[in-house]
Design an enzyme around this catalytic site. Sequence first.
Site, PDB file in Angstrom:
ATOM      1  CE  LYS A  54      49.505  16.576  78.238  1.00  0.00           C
ATOM      2  NZ  LYS A  54      48.325  16.659  77.458  1.00  0.00           N
ATOM      3  N   GLY A  55      55.140  17.047  74.540  1.00  0.00           N
ATOM      4  CA  GLY A  55      55.742  16.422  73.368  1.00  0.00           C
ATOM      5  C   GLY A  55      57.193  15.999  73.515  1.00  0.00           C
TER       6      GLY A  55
ATOM      7  CG  ASP B 275      55.750  23.719  62.227  1.00  0.00           C
ATOM      8  OD1 ASP B 275      56.192  23.094  61.252  1.00  0.00           O
ATOM      9  OD2 ASP B 275      54.617  24.236  62.241  1.00  0.00           O
TER      10      ASP B 275
ATOM     11  CG  PHE C 108      50.430  16.482  61.301  1.00  0.00           C
ATOM     12  CD1 PHE C 108      50.471  17.705  61.947  1.00  0.00           C
ATOM     13  CD2 PHE C 108      50.030  15.359  62.021  1.00  0.00           C
ATOM     14  CE1 PHE C 108      50.116  17.808  63.286  1.00  0.00           C
ATOM     15  CE2 PHE C 108      49.679  15.456  63.358  1.00  0.00           C
ATOM     16  CZ  PHE C 108      49.722  16.678  63.993  1.00  0.00           C
ATOM     17  CB  VAL C 109      55.531  13.449  61.672  1.00  0.00           C
ATOM     18  CG1 VAL C 109      55.975  13.496  60.213  1.00  0.00           C
ATOM     19  CG2 VAL C 109      56.175  14.578  62.466  1.00  0.00           C
TER      20      VAL C 109
ATOM     21  NE  ARG D  73      51.079  13.884  73.889  1.00  0.00           N
ATOM     22  CZ  ARG D  73      51.297  15.094  73.389  1.00  0.00           C
ATOM     23  NH1 ARG D  73      52.419  15.356  72.765  1.00  0.00           N
ATOM     24  NH2 ARG D  73      50.396  16.043  73.511  1.00  0.00           N
TER      25      ARG D  73
HETATM   26  P1  IMP Z   1      56.018  26.182  66.486  1.00  0.00           P
HETATM   27  O1  IMP Z   1      57.467  25.928  66.166  1.00  0.00           O
HETATM   28  O2  IMP Z   1      55.787  27.346  67.388  1.00  0.00           O
HETATM   29  O3  IMP Z   1      55.195  26.268  65.234  1.00  0.00           O
HETATM   30  O4  IMP Z   1      55.400  24.998  67.346  1.00  0.00           O
HETATM   31  C1  IMP Z   1      55.723  23.701  67.159  1.00  0.00           C
HETATM   32  C2  IMP Z   1      54.758  22.886  67.962  1.00  0.00           C
HETATM   33  O5  IMP Z   1      53.638  22.518  67.144  1.00  0.00           O
HETATM   34  C3  IMP Z   1      55.413  21.583  68.394  1.00  0.00           C
HETATM   35  O6  IMP Z   1      55.966  21.692  69.668  1.00  0.00           O
HETATM   36  C4  IMP Z   1      54.262  20.591  68.311  1.00  0.00           C
HETATM   37  O7  IMP Z   1      53.575  20.557  69.553  1.00  0.00           O
HETATM   38  C5  IMP Z   1      53.336  21.152  67.249  1.00  0.00           C
HETATM   39  N1  IMP Z   1      53.566  20.488  65.927  1.00  0.00           N
HETATM   40  C6  IMP Z   1      54.084  21.068  64.820  1.00  0.00           C
HETATM   41  N2  IMP Z   1      54.175  20.187  63.810  1.00  0.00           N
HETATM   42  C7  IMP Z   1      53.697  19.022  64.264  1.00  0.00           C
HETATM   43  C8  IMP Z   1      53.538  17.697  63.669  1.00  0.00           C
HETATM   44  O8  IMP Z   1      53.873  17.417  62.494  1.00  0.00           O
HETATM   45  N3  IMP Z   1      53.005  16.740  64.478  1.00  0.00           N
HETATM   46  C9  IMP Z   1      52.639  16.983  65.770  1.00  0.00           C
HETATM   47  N4  IMP Z   1      52.772  18.192  66.362  1.00  0.00           N
HETATM   48  C10 IMP Z   1      53.302  19.204  65.621  1.00  0.00           C
HETATM   49 MG    MG Z   2      55.423  20.748  71.485  1.00  0.00          MG
END
Ligand code: IMP
Ligand code: MG
Length: 178
Positions: free
Chosen positions: A43-44, A103, A152-153, A165
């Site tokens: 949903k992000g 990330d 973390f944000v 959100r």
């Molecule tokens: P990655 O790139 O596979 O590690 O996944 C990234 C996902 O982790 C993002 O789509 C977010 O849902 C979650 N995420 C990573 N860092 C944060 C943060 O600082 N705040 C909130 N969600 C995060």
């Molecule tokens: Mg996400």
Amino acid sequence: MTPPDIDRVLFTAEEVDARIAEVAAAIGERYRGKDLKLIGVLKGSVFFLTALARRIEIPVKIDFLAISTFSARPGSPGVVRIEKDLDEPIEGQDVLVVEDIVDTGLTLRYLLRTLAGRGPNTLGICTLLDRASRRLVEVPVEFRCFEIGEHFVVGCGLDHKQLYRNLPYVATLRRPDS
Ligand code: IMP
Ligand code: MG
């Protein structure tokens, strides 16, 4: 009013809106005359995707998918699974995957591999936030609004336990690991 758990605002609503407008203009230039489709990862990315789409001045199509990540063992890399697939094919289209944050890159690497197999004309990534310092696998990020550090944000679609959100700014949390 600012919720009590919010520590520091990194990017104000005005800064976010202004930067989204810049990125939307760059996207409009890049994809002029093309068959652009924005794909949001639920949903992000919903808040960012709608704000971005409103500012893009060429025709765009929109579709969504939902994924879940789970670890087979605690600490082992997550396995990504599609929970809700796209409604329409993407064959021959110019696809931009829209994310809230990149990330480790693991989620996007899985998504890009899956989508690439469906024959899009081009496949790119546009993210609101890029935390390149945590990257484990290389993913090609064409458009990013902001780089951020380790913290973390929340806000602009990003959550902590499904909260925050809807905040129109990006902020750090007072107790990020609680
Ligand atoms: P990655 O790139 O596979 O590690 O996944 C990234 C996902 O982790 C993002 O789509 C977010 O849902 C979650 N995420 C990573 N860092 C944060 C943060 O600082 N705040 C909130 N969600 C995060
Ligand atoms: Mg996400």
